[in-house]
Design a protein around this motif. Structure first.
Motif, mmCIF file in Angstrom:
data_model
loop_
_atom_site.group_PDB
_atom_site.id
_atom_site.type_symbol
_atom_site.label_atom_id
_atom_site.label_comp_id
_atom_site.label_asym_id
_atom_site.label_seq_id
_atom_site.Cartn_x
_atom_site.Cartn_y
_atom_site.Cartn_z
ATOM 1 N N ALA A 410 78.430 59.664 -4.867
ATOM 2 C CA ALA A 410 77.008 59.872 -5.141
ATOM 3 C C ALA A 410 76.332 58.660 -5.759
ATOM 4 O O ALA A 410 75.111 58.510 -5.662
ATOM 5 C CB ALA A 410 76.844 61.085 -6.068
ATOM 6 N N THR A 411 77.100 57.783 -6.393
ATOM 7 C CA THR A 411 76.488 56.692 -7.159
ATOM 8 C C THR A 411 76.796 55.296 -6.624
ATOM 9 O O THR A 411 75.992 54.376 -6.811
ATOM 10 C CB THR A 411 76.944 56.760 -8.629
ATOM 11 O OG1 THR A 411 78.370 56.675 -8.692
ATOM 12 C CG2 THR A 411 76.492 58.060 -9.281
ATOM 13 N N ILE A 412 77.947 55.107 -5.964
ATOM 14 C CA ILE A 412 78.295 53.797 -5.407
ATOM 15 C C ILE A 412 78.134 53.914 -3.896
ATOM 16 O O ILE A 412 79.087 54.130 -3.158
ATOM 17 C CB ILE A 412 79.730 53.386 -5.798
ATOM 18 C CG1 ILE A 412 79.922 53.464 -7.313
ATOM 19 C CG2 ILE A 412 80.029 51.967 -5.327
ATOM 20 C CD1 ILE A 412 81.341 53.200 -7.773
ATOM 21 N N THR A 413 76.896 53.799 -3.439
ATOM 22 C CA THR A 413 76.568 54.014 -2.033
ATOM 23 C C THR A 413 76.385 52.687 -1.310
ATOM 24 O O THR A 413 76.203 51.636 -1.923
ATOM 25 C CB THR A 413 75.278 54.839 -1.913
ATOM 26 O OG1 THR A 413 74.203 54.087 -2.497
ATOM 27 C CG2 THR A 413 75.406 56.178 -2.637
ATOM 28 N N ARG A 414 76.434 52.745 0.014
ATOM 29 C CA ARG A 414 76.241 51.539 0.813
ATOM 30 C C ARG A 414 74.891 50.893 0.546
ATOM 31 O O ARG A 414 74.782 49.666 0.452
ATOM 32 C CB ARG A 414 76.367 51.878 2.301
ATOM 33 C CG ARG A 414 77.792 52.076 2.771
ATOM 34 C CD ARG A 414 77.793 52.524 4.212
ATOM 35 N NE ARG A 414 79.142 52.522 4.752
ATOM 36 C CZ ARG A 414 79.478 53.115 5.894
ATOM 37 N NH1 ARG A 414 78.579 53.762 6.579
ATOM 38 N NH2 ARG A 414 80.721 53.068 6.326
ATOM 39 N N SER A 415 73.846 51.724 0.446
ATOM 40 C CA SER A 415 72.511 51.159 0.247
ATOM 41 C C SER A 415 72.403 50.458 -1.112
ATOM 42 O O SER A 415 71.776 49.399 -1.225
ATOM 43 C CB SER A 415 71.459 52.265 0.349
ATOM 44 O OG SER A 415 71.684 53.275 -0.631
ATOM 45 N N ARG A 416 73.031 51.012 -2.128
ATOM 46 C CA ARG A 416 72.988 50.375 -3.448
ATOM 47 C C ARG A 416 73.816 49.097 -3.488
ATOM 48 O O ARG A 416 73.432 48.121 -4.132
ATOM 49 C CB ARG A 416 73.464 51.367 -4.517
ATOM 50 C CG ARG A 416 72.450 52.468 -4.812
ATOM 51 C CD ARG A 416 72.950 53.439 -5.868
ATOM 52 N NE ARG A 416 71.915 54.387 -6.248
ATOM 53 C CZ ARG A 416 72.076 55.363 -7.123
ATOM 54 N NH1 ARG A 416 73.270 55.520 -7.719
ATOM 55 N NH2 ARG A 416 71.090 56.186 -7.412
ATOM 56 N N ALA A 418 74.301 47.206 -0.888
ATOM 57 C CA ALA A 418 73.496 46.248 -0.135
ATOM 58 C C ALA A 418 72.387 45.667 -0.993
ATOM 59 O O ALA A 418 72.093 44.458 -0.930
ATOM 60 C CB ALA A 418 72.904 46.930 1.095
ATOM 61 N N GLU A 419 71.782 46.495 -1.823
ATOM 62 C CA GLU A 419 70.722 46.014 -2.711
ATOM 63 C C GLU A 419 71.280 45.047 -3.753
ATOM 64 O O GLU A 419 70.606 44.074 -4.131
ATOM 65 C CB GLU A 419 70.064 47.210 -3.402
ATOM 66 C CG GLU A 419 68.901 46.830 -4.316
ATOM 67 C CD GLU A 419 68.274 48.034 -4.977
ATOM 68 O OE1 GLU A 419 67.408 47.851 -5.856
ATOM 69 O OE2 GLU A 419 68.662 49.177 -4.621
ATOM 70 N N LEU A 420 72.507 45.277 -4.202
ATOM 71 C CA LEU A 420 73.101 44.433 -5.252
ATOM 72 C C LEU A 420 73.540 43.077 -4.713
ATOM 73 O O LEU A 420 73.243 42.040 -5.311
ATOM 74 C CB LEU A 420 74.299 45.162 -5.884
ATOM 75 C CG LEU A 420 75.047 44.409 -6.976
ATOM 76 C CD1 LEU A 420 74.172 44.272 -8.221
ATOM 77 C CD2 LEU A 420 76.355 45.107 -7.303
ATOM 78 N N VAL A 421 74.284 43.077 -3.592
ATOM 79 C CA VAL A 421 74.896 41.820 -3.116
ATOM 80 C C VAL A 421 74.513 41.452 -1.689
ATOM 81 O O VAL A 421 75.015 40.460 -1.154
ATOM 82 C CB VAL A 421 76.438 41.888 -3.209
ATOM 83 C CG1 VAL A 421 76.872 42.060 -4.647
ATOM 84 C CG2 VAL A 421 76.998 43.023 -2.348
ATOM 85 N N GLY A 422 73.662 42.236 -1.050
ATOM 86 C CA GLY A 422 73.230 41.863 0.294
ATOM 87 C C GLY A 422 74.177 42.251 1.395
ATOM 88 O O GLY A 422 74.005 41.832 2.533
ATOM 89 N N GLU A 423 75.189 43.084 1.093
ATOM 90 C CA GLU A 423 76.090 43.546 2.160
ATOM 91 C C GLU A 423 75.342 44.519 3.037
ATOM 92 O O GLU A 423 74.603 45.370 2.544
ATOM 93 C CB GLU A 423 77.306 44.236 1.544
ATOM 94 C CG GLU A 423 78.308 44.737 2.565
ATOM 95 C CD GLU A 423 79.519 45.392 1.927
ATOM 96 O OE1 GLU A 423 79.561 46.637 1.878
ATOM 97 O OE2 GLU A 423 80.409 44.661 1.447
ATOM 98 N N PRO A 424 75.506 44.448 4.382
ATOM 99 C CA PRO A 424 74.805 45.382 5.278
ATOM 100 C C PRO A 424 75.078 46.827 4.911
ATOM 101 O O PRO A 424 76.219 47.216 4.650
ATOM 102 C CB PRO A 424 75.382 45.054 6.662
ATOM 103 C CG PRO A 424 75.841 43.629 6.551
ATOM 104 C CD PRO A 424 76.322 43.491 5.129
ATOM 105 N N ALA A 425 74.022 47.634 4.853
ATOM 106 C CA ALA A 425 74.178 49.041 4.484
ATOM 107 C C ALA A 425 74.877 49.841 5.570
ATOM 108 O O ALA A 425 75.575 50.794 5.320
ATOM 109 C CB ALA A 425 72.810 49.660 4.176
ATOM 110 N N ALA A 426 74.662 49.433 6.812
ATOM 111 C CA ALA A 426 75.314 50.133 7.923
ATOM 112 C C ALA A 426 76.654 49.495 8.200
ATOM 113 O O ALA A 426 76.860 48.323 7.977
ATOM 114 C CB ALA A 426 74.437 50.049 9.161
ATOM 115 N N GLY A 427 77.578 50.270 8.704
ATOM 116 C CA GLY A 427 78.903 49.724 8.997
ATOM 117 C C GLY A 427 79.767 50.779 9.640
ATOM 118 O O GLY A 427 79.386 51.936 9.774
ATOM 119 N N ARG A 428 80.932 50.388 10.018
ATOM 120 C CA ARG A 428 81.852 51.339 10.629
ATOM 121 C C ARG A 428 82.474 52.229 9.574
ATOM 122 O O ARG A 428 82.679 51.817 8.444
ATOM 123 C CB ARG A 428 82.954 50.580 11.370
ATOM 124 C CG ARG A 428 82.470 49.952 12.650
ATOM 125 C CD ARG A 428 83.607 49.263 13.377
ATOM 126 N NE ARG A 428 83.935 48.005 12.765
ATOM 127 C CZ ARG A 428 84.938 47.236 13.134
ATOM 128 N NH1 ARG A 428 85.723 47.617 14.123
ATOM 129 N NH2 ARG A 428 85.174 46.090 12.545
#
Length: 429
Positions: A410-416, A418-428
């Motif tokens: 609930a708290t360590i999500t892909r979108s967050r 991505a916001e922190l380090v620029g990693e793509p939010a979408a992925g396999r």
């Protein structure tokens, strides 16, 4: 000209850089960490052996460990602040020289027959104070060593975590026990020499690792500490990682504290069998450190962190019902793998997402939470074992880790991330 696979015309995939190609200064940092960790592993076996020769009272022997943990509660925050004020490279090699001198004093005292529990506590406490300075500076210096690239930071952490497992957990303790058998002072001589060699390697680093004073300014120490803590609190991903890591370590210590008794009384292992059981966990850690990047490519960092927590919880529950050492050993491999995946990724996110001038203070705040809870985890394990049996600690530890996986989802999500380090939010995955 494009490099292709012979006979196919297919371009070769890009090579993953080894330690020597990550950055010019990284081999020195890596080598210093390796030799220092080997010394730590040697002392980790020799110190309790020495304490046991000085006192047979379990509380007295345990107090040596407790005193050695106290500096993380007392000095983690100011040490992190000083890492943002000083030249981090200089702070590390000076801390190494202090640790070498203190360990040398202990070696001389042991050789002369003057060692005592009080001396062990005093030396252990002071060495741990230097540890807080070294650790905060070491963590904060890495991003600058590898030019701040998030992928290089993750790869560098994979090398460092794998090295820690190999030399501190796998090679160091048996060597410490062997040296102690020859001479009680010899392991501490080796540890002192390891600190000296580490300092020499660090001094060979050529980069400038001083934080610009126009960023830090002349801010008072505790105001600077508060600034770092406040910044960490405002970052959802890093705040959650710190909270999860703190409870993760409580769960780990709840089982670690009674693991030797579990191995002896529930699995019927002797001293050698117990050492082998610990060793197989190190193999899992090595594999996890090597595969962290591949898992991230498949699933993304956020999902990898959650999977690590699920795997760690499953390993605890398997251990809780293990009928024999083979099953417990398989669980240890899984636990080591999960811990390595977690550690590589959480360190890399913190280093990639934190501004350089705050990284020491953020690391100090993180260490206060994560290391400060370890004594309470050990106490929890002892209480559970006394009240409900040795297997109860593994059940509770597993439940805690699985609950943390739900919290992380609930708290360590892909979108967050991505916001922190620029990693793509979408992925396999």
């Amino acid at each position: 000209m494009t490099d292709t696979i012979p006979g196919t015309g297919t371009p070769r995939p890009p090579r993953r850089p080894g330690a020597l190609s990550l950055a010019p200064d990284f081999p020195m940092l890596w080598g210093a960490s390796a030799v220092s960790l080997l010394g730590n592993g040697i002392s980790s076996a020799a110190l309790p052996l020495l304490a046991a020769t000085l006192s047979t009272d379990p509380m007295v022997v345990a107090s040596v460990v407790v005193v050695g943990r106290l500096p993380w509660l007392l000095f983690a925050l100011p040490a992190g602040a000083m890492a943002d004020r000083w030249d981090r490279k200089r702070a590390m090699w000076l801390a190494d020289l202090v640790r070498a001198a203190l360990t040398g004093v202990l070696a001389v005292a042991v050789a002369a027959g003057f060692a005592s529990i009080g001396l062990l506590m005093a030396v252990g406490f002071l060495i741990a104070v230097a540890d807080t300075v070294f650790d905060s500076s070491n963590t904060a210096v890495l991003p600058k060593v590898v030019s701040g690239d998030p992928d290089r930071i993750r790869r560098a952490n994979s090398w460092l975590v794998g090295t820690r497992t190999t030399v501190e957990s796998f090679a160091g303790p048996p060597l410490g026990g062997l040296l102690f058998g020859f001479s009680r002072a010899l392991p501490f001589v080796g540890d002192a020499l390891s600190f000296l060699l580490s300092a020499a390697l660090l001094r060979r680093m050529r980069g400038d690792y001083h934080v610009s004073r126009n960023v830090y300014g002349e801010t008072r120490l505790w105001r600077a500490v508060a600034e770092g803590c406040s910044w960490l609190w405002r970052q959802p991903v890093l705040r959650s990682i710190t909270a999860v890591a703190g409870l993760f370590n409580v769960a780990c210590l709840a089982q670690t504290a009674i693991f030797v008794l579990f191995a002896q009384q529930e699995l019927g292992l002797g001293a050698f069998g117990f050492s082998l059981l610990l060793a197989v966990g190190s193999f899992g850690s090595l594999f996890g450190a090597a595969q962290a990047g591949r898992l991230n490519a498949w699933f993304g960092t956020a999902v990898s962190l959650r999977l690590a927590l699920v795997a760690a919880g499953a390993a605890c529950l398997v251990t809780a019902v293990a009928p024999d050492a083979w099953t417990a050993g398989a669980a240890e491999v899984l636990a080591g793998f999960a811990a390595a995946i977690w550690n590589v990724n959480q360190m890399s996110l913190r280093q990639s997402g934190t501004p350089d001038h705050l990284l020491g203070r953020v690391t100090g705040a993180h260490r206060l939470v994560t290391y400060g809870g370890m004594p309470f985890g050990a106490l929890l394990g002892g209480l559970l074992a006394s009240a409900a049996g040795l297997r109860a600690s593994f059940v509770v530890a597993g439940a805690i880790m699985l609950a943390l996986a739900v919290f992380a989802a609930a708290t360590i999500t892909r979108s967050r991330v991505a916001e922190l380090v620029g990693e793509p939010a979408a992925g396999r995955g």
